[in-house]
Design an enzyme around this catalytic site. Structure first.
Site, short mmCIF file in Angstrom:
data_model
loop_
_atom_site.label_atom_id
_atom_site.label_comp_id
_atom_site.label_asym_id
_atom_site.label_seq_id
_atom_site.Cartn_x
_atom_site.Cartn_y
_atom_site.Cartn_z
N LYS A 146 41.12 38.25 48.70
CA LYS A 146 39.92 38.91 48.18
C LYS A 146 39.69 40.26 48.87
O LYS A 146 39.39 41.27 48.24
CB LYS A 146 38.71 37.98 48.38
CG LYS A 146 37.38 38.61 48.07
CD LYS A 146 37.19 38.86 46.60
CE LYS A 146 35.95 39.69 46.34
NZ LYS A 146 35.80 40.03 44.93
N CYS A 200 30.99 45.56 46.68
CA CYS A 200 32.26 44.92 47.07
C CYS A 200 33.22 45.93 47.69
O CYS A 200 33.58 45.82 48.85
CB CYS A 200 32.92 44.27 45.85
SG CYS A 200 32.04 42.81 45.28
#
Ligand SMILES: NC(=O)c1ccc[n+]([C@@H]2O[C@H](COP(=O)([O-])OP(=O)(O)OC[C@H]3O[C@@H](n4cnc5c(N)ncnc54)[C@H](O)[C@@H]3O)[C@@H](O)[C@H]2O)c1
Length: 432
Positions: free
Chosen positions: A215, A269
Site C-alpha cells: 500500500k 493518501c
C-alpha cells in the site's frame, strides 16, 4: 455477491472506507455491526442515512439498515470477523500515528474468541499488524496468537489495504484486486476466504508486512513520479520551455510515461503515505523523502511565481481557478490549490477571487482574508490576472479570445495557447 448469513461481521470505524465496506457486506446477507466512536455517526447510520458523500452509498445504507442487516453501535460486540478501518494520520514530525489502530484493537480484544478473524485495513506502517497481534497477546493471554514462524493461533490476523478511488468506492471495493497479508499463511487463507465472498477482483495472499508495504509503495510510486514532473516543470519554466509540450513529446517514446505537473500533491493518501516509509528507514528512503520535499516545494514555488505575476499588475484583481485537490471533484482536503490560494489571499486580501464551481462556500483557510468566491464568467469580465490551480473541465473550455488580454500563471497547462505577457531571461543559455 452472497456473504454467509450466519457470519457476524464488525467493522470498526465507519468512515469513507468502513461504511461502504460494512454496507456491501451487509448487502451480501451477513449480519454487520458498524462500530464508531462518534455518537453522531452511529445515530446517522442507525437512522438509515449517511454522514459522508459517496456515489450510491445513501441508497445502499438505507436499504441494508431497513432490512436489519446493518446497524451501528458505540460498543464492539462478539463477532466472527472484525475489520478495522480507522484513521492513520501523520504527526507534526511526519511520524505515523497508529494510536487510533491500537485504541480500536483494545476495544476488539475483549470480544475475541477462538476461530475469529481480525483484518486491519487502515493504511499502516510496516509492522503495525504484528504490533496489533502483540497487543492482543498482552490483553488476551488465554488465546494463542499466530506467530511469524508459522505457529498457528486460536485467531487469524491479517492485513488487507484499500486502494479505492473516492467517487467509485462501491464499484472498486468489489472489482479491485486485493492483496491479503497474513501473520501466517493460514491467517492469510482465512482472510482470503472471507474476501472471496464479495470481491470479484483477484485476491492474492502474502505476508502482513509485505501487504503493509504494498500500500505504501503504491502511493510512493505516484508521489515520486509526480515529483519528477514537478521538478521538470520548474526547470523548464526557468529555461523558457513549455513543459507540457516536452512531456507530450517525450511520452511518444514507447517506454516513457511522464505524469503531469501541478501546484503540489494533495489528497490524504499520496502526500501522507510516503512518510510512513521514510519514517521506517530514514537512512535509505532518500528518493522517497526527496520526492515529498520536491512536491511540497512546488507549492512554495507556485506561490512565489504567482506573487511575482500579481506584483507586476498592481491594479488588477486576481482570479485563482480551482480549489479541489484534483479535477472535477468537490474534495478540498489537503489540496495544494487551497494552500496556494489561501497564501495568496492572506497576502493580497480583497484582490483575490476564488473560482470553484464545486464549492458552495470558501474553506475555513480563507476566513478573515477578504477573498471571495466568484463565478467563472464574472471573473473573466472583472479580473486581469489568472492563476490556474486545478484543471476542471469548465476551465479548460474557456476559448482563447475570452482570455487573450489576461496575465496568466497556469500550473496545469490547460491554457497553453495563451498569448505570453511576461518573459524573464531564461536559464540554461549557453555562452559562445
Ligand atoms: N478514504 C480513502 O479514500 C482511503 C483510501 C485508501 C485507504 N484509506 C485508509 O483507510 C483508513 C480509514 O480512512 P477513512 O478515509 O475511512 O477515514 P475516516 O476519517 O473517513 O473514518 C474513520 C472513522 O473511524 C472512526 N474512529 C476513529 N477511532 C475509532 C475507534 N477507536 N473505534 C471506532 N471508530 C473509530 C472515526 O470516528 C471515523 O468515523 C485510513 O488508514 C486511510 O489512510 C483511505
Amino acid at each position: 455477491m452472497p456473504v454467509d448469513s450466519n457470519q457476524k461481521v464488525s467493522v470498526i470505524g465507519l468512515g469513507y472506507i468502513g461504511l461502504p465496506t460494512a454496507a456491501l457486506i451487509a448487502r451480501g446477507g451477513a449480519q454487520v455491526v458498524g462500530v464508531d466512536v462518534s455518537a453522531h455517526v452511529v445515530e446517522t447510520v442507525n437512522s438509515g442515512r449517511v454522514h459522508i458523500e459517496e456515489v450510491d452509498l445513501d441508497g445502499l445504507v438505507q436499504g441494508v439498515v431497513s432490512r436489519g442487516n446493518l446497524r451501528a453501535s458505540l460498543e464492539v460486540e462478539p463477532s466472527d470477523v472484525f475489520i478495522i478501518a480507522v484513521p492513520t494520520p501523520v504527526a507534526e514530525d511526519r511520524a505515523p500515528d497508529i494510536s487510533y489502530i491500537l485504541k480500536a484493537a483494545r476495544t476488539v480484544a475483549p470480544a475475541l474468541k477462538a476461530g475469529d478473524v481480525v483484518i486491519l485495513e487502515s493504511t499502516s506502517p510496516v509492522g503495525t499488524t504484528e504490533a496489533m497481534r502483540d497487543l492482543f497477546t498482552q490483553l488476551r493471554p488465554d488465546l494463542k496468537m499466530p506467530m511469524q514462524n508459522g505457529a498457528a493461533g486460536d485467531i487469524a490476523i491479517a492485513y488487507c489495504p484499500e486502494r479505492v478511488l473516492p467517487g467509485r468506492i462501491l464499484v472498486e471495493l468489489i472489482d479491485n484486486d486485493r492483496c491479503i497479508g497474513g501473520i501466517t499463511p493460514r491467517c492469510a487463507r482465512k482472510a482470503l476466504a472471507f474476501y472471496r465472498q464479495f470481491v470479484r477482483g483477484q485476491c492474492i495472499t502474502t505476508t502482513a508486512r509485505a501487504a503493509e508495504m504494498v500500500k505504501l509503495v503504491e502511493n510512493s510510486f505516484r508521489d515520486v513520479n509526480i515529483a519528477f514532473a514537478n521538478e521538470l516543470s520548474v526547470i523548464a519554466e526557468r529555461m523558457d520551455i513549455d513543459v507540457w509540450e516536452v512531456i507530450r513529446l517525450a511520452n511518444r517514446h514507447p517506454r516513457v510515461n511522464i505524469l503531469q505537473p501541478g501546484p503540489g500533491v494533495g489528497g490524504h493518501c499520496i502526500a501522507v503515505d510516503p512518510w510512513f516509509i521514510v519514517h521506517g528507514d530514514p537512512e535509505n528512503a532518500r528518493l522517497i523523502r526527496t520526492a515529498r520535499e520536491v512536491n511540497d516545494g512546488k507549492t512554495d514555488y507556485v506561490v512565489a511565481r504567482a506573487s511575482d505575476l500579481i506584483d507586476e499588475f498592481p491594479g488588477e484583481t486576481v482570479a485563482c481557478l480551482g480549489l479541489a485537490f484534483k479535477p472535477n471533484i468537490d474534495d478540498f482536503r489537503e489540496s495544494p490549490a487551497v494552500k496556494v490560494a489561501a497564501r495568496l489571499a492572506r497576502r493580497y486580501g480583497r484582490r483575490i477571487r476564488l473560482v470553484e464551481p464545486y464549492a458552495q462556500a470558501l474553506p475555513m483557510e480563507f476566513a478573515g482574508t477578504g477573498a471571495e468566491l466568484m463565478d467563472l464568467d464574472t471573473a473573466l469580465e472583472q479580473c486581469g490576472v489568472f492563476v490556474i490551480l486545478v484543471d476542471h473541465d469548465m476551465f479548460k473550455s474557456v476559448p482563447v479570445d475570452e482570455r487573450a488580454d489576461k496575465a496568466v500563471y497556469d500550473t496545469r497547462g490547460i491554457w497553453s495557447d495563451q498569448p505570453r505577457r511576461i518573459s524573464a531571461a531564461p536559464a540554461g543559455r549557453i555562452a559562445v
